[in-house]
Design an enzyme around this catalytic site. Structure first.
Site, PDB file in Angstrom:
ATOM      1  N   SER A  21     -15.920  14.976 -31.228  1.00 19.67           N
ATOM      2  CA  SER A  21     -14.764  15.827 -30.948  1.00 19.67           C
ATOM      3  C   SER A  21     -13.962  15.362 -29.742  1.00 19.67           C
ATOM      4  CB  SER A  21     -15.233  17.272 -30.705  1.00 19.67           C
ATOM      5  OG  SER A  21     -14.137  18.095 -30.365  1.00 19.67           O
ATOM      6  N   MET A  22     -12.634  15.436 -29.885  1.00 18.99           N
ATOM      7  CA  MET A  22     -11.725  15.167 -28.775  1.00 18.99           C
ATOM      8  C   MET A  22     -11.440  16.409 -27.945  1.00 18.99           C
ATOM      9  SD  MET A  22      -8.820  12.496 -30.155  1.00 18.99           S
ATOM     10  CE  MET A  22      -8.454  13.251 -31.743  1.00 18.99           C
ATOM     11  N   LYS A  72     -17.127  28.171 -39.172  1.00 22.10           N
ATOM     12  CA  LYS A  72     -15.945  29.026 -39.086  1.00 22.10           C
ATOM     13  C   LYS A  72     -16.127  30.380 -39.762  1.00 22.10           C
ATOM     14  CE  LYS A  72     -12.576  25.280 -38.595  1.00 22.10           C
ATOM     15  NZ  LYS A  72     -11.291  24.710 -39.113  1.00 22.10           N
ATOM     16  N   ALA A 136      -7.154  23.997 -45.404  1.00 20.16           N
ATOM     17  CA  ALA A 136      -5.938  23.874 -44.597  1.00 20.16           C
ATOM     18  C   ALA A 136      -4.767  24.532 -45.296  1.00 20.16           C
ATOM     19  CB  ALA A 136      -5.640  22.406 -44.311  1.00 20.16           C
ATOM     20  N   TYR A 231      -3.571  12.753 -40.419  1.00 18.72           N
ATOM     21  CA  TYR A 231      -3.085  12.097 -39.199  1.00 18.72           C
ATOM     22  C   TYR A 231      -3.732  10.739 -38.953  1.00 18.72           C
ATOM     23  CZ  TYR A 231      -7.117  14.382 -36.872  1.00 18.72           C
ATOM     24  OH  TYR A 231      -8.365  14.821 -36.508  1.00 18.72           O
ATOM     25  N   GLN A 259      -2.679  23.470 -32.895  1.00 21.96           N
ATOM     26  CA  GLN A 259      -3.769  24.452 -32.861  1.00 21.96           C
ATOM     27  C   GLN A 259      -4.450  24.448 -31.491  1.00 21.96           C
ATOM     28  OE1 GLN A 259      -7.313  23.830 -32.890  1.00 21.96           O
ATOM     29  NE2 GLN A 259      -6.987  21.623 -32.640  1.00 21.96           N
TER      30      GLN A 259
END
Length: 285
Positions: A21-22, A72, A136, A231, A259
């Site tokens: 994760s970034m 989620k 999405a 992306y 987001q």
């Protein structure tokens, strides 16, 4: 990063796995840029343990969370309050802790909506075509209907039962007419012709299959705005073909950043330092 003290405000990522994760780099750079006494850490939470982890968030006074796959839905089932848009989507990716009351939000759809508005492609009162019936697509469609209602939404997917289920779910969220169709040329071409905005949410065109697209270049035109949630690469074939036709394009990176901006602002109450957060992401792509 500011010195960590007993007064440091903690935000965190819950996921499994989380090593890729970034988010820690993005949010810590943003906190540092504004001189805020916050820190962001990543926690690898085992599926089935999200409820226990959230009890720890209450006990230790964490300010907020990012929630990623596969947690989620489980997270939504274990918070105290769910934002109505997130309830309509059916999952959360953001938690805010206000004095022990955990509220769940979904910033994915809002990130996409803000990216469209920033690109002068506000979907309100427009004809929108969404390509895909996955997660999405659901987040974006529900957010649009609840927060910036288009004139009409068409949802195109390869599995009719899944498309029609999503159509019914989105239709229940507001008054915007929602229709479904397949991805075959006979069904899809009229919807492309009618659209003001196309939102592509499938993995088609993602690396390494960068020459793939769902929309033939000949169907694109100058008055279209096209958003591609992919992306990697940043400029997909769909976006390159749209640019060649003179249309407006919005990269998937804008949704990813959008987001994160929403999350930062929910936790801190301050405008996100967008340039700082963008530089972190772009340096890692």
């Amino acid at each position: 990063m500011p010195e960590i003290t007993p007064d440091t405000i903690v935000c965190a990522l819950f996921g499994h796995p989380v090593g890729h994760s970034m988010s820690p780099a993005i949010h810590n750079a943003a906190f540092d840029a504004l001189g805020l006494p916050y820190v962001y850490v990543a926690h690898d939470v085992t599926p089935g343990q999200v409820g226990e982890a959230l009890r720890g968030v209450r006990a230790m006074g964490y300010r907020g969370l990012s929630v990623t796959i596969p947690h989620k839905v489980e997270a939504m089932e274990n918070v105290d309050v769910v934002d109505p848009t997130a309830q309509g989507i059916g999952c959360i990716n953001t938690v805010v802790n206000n004095d022990g009351v955990l509220t769940g939000f979904n910033s994915d759809g809002r990130g996409a909506l803000n990216a469209l508005i920033d690109a002068d492609a506000d979907p309100q009162d427009k004809n929108v075509l969404i390509l895909s019936s996955g997660g999405a697509a659901r987040a974006i469609a529900v957010t649009l209907v609840r927060e910036n209602p288009p004139q009409r939404i068409a949802i195109a997917g390869k599995t009719d039962s899944r498309v029609q289920s999503l159509v019914a779910d989105v239709q229940s969220q507001g008054g915007t007419p929602i229709v479904g169709c397949g991805l075959n040329a006979e069904a899809l071409k009229p919807e492309v012709d009618a659209a003001d905005i196309i939102i592509h949410c499938s993995p088609v065109g993602m690396h390494p299959n960068e020459d793939a697209t769902l929309i033939p270049a000949a169907w694109l035109r100058r008055d279209l705005a096209v958003f591609d949630a992919v992306y990697n690469p940043r400029r997909t074939k769909l976006l390159a073909d749209t640019m060649a036709a003179g249309g407006r394009t919005i990269e998937g990176l804008e949704m990813f950043l959008g987001q994160a901006y929403v999350q930062f602002e929910l936790w801190t109450g301050k405008p996100a330092p967008r340039d700082v957060m963008r530089r972190v992401v772009e340096s890692r792509l």
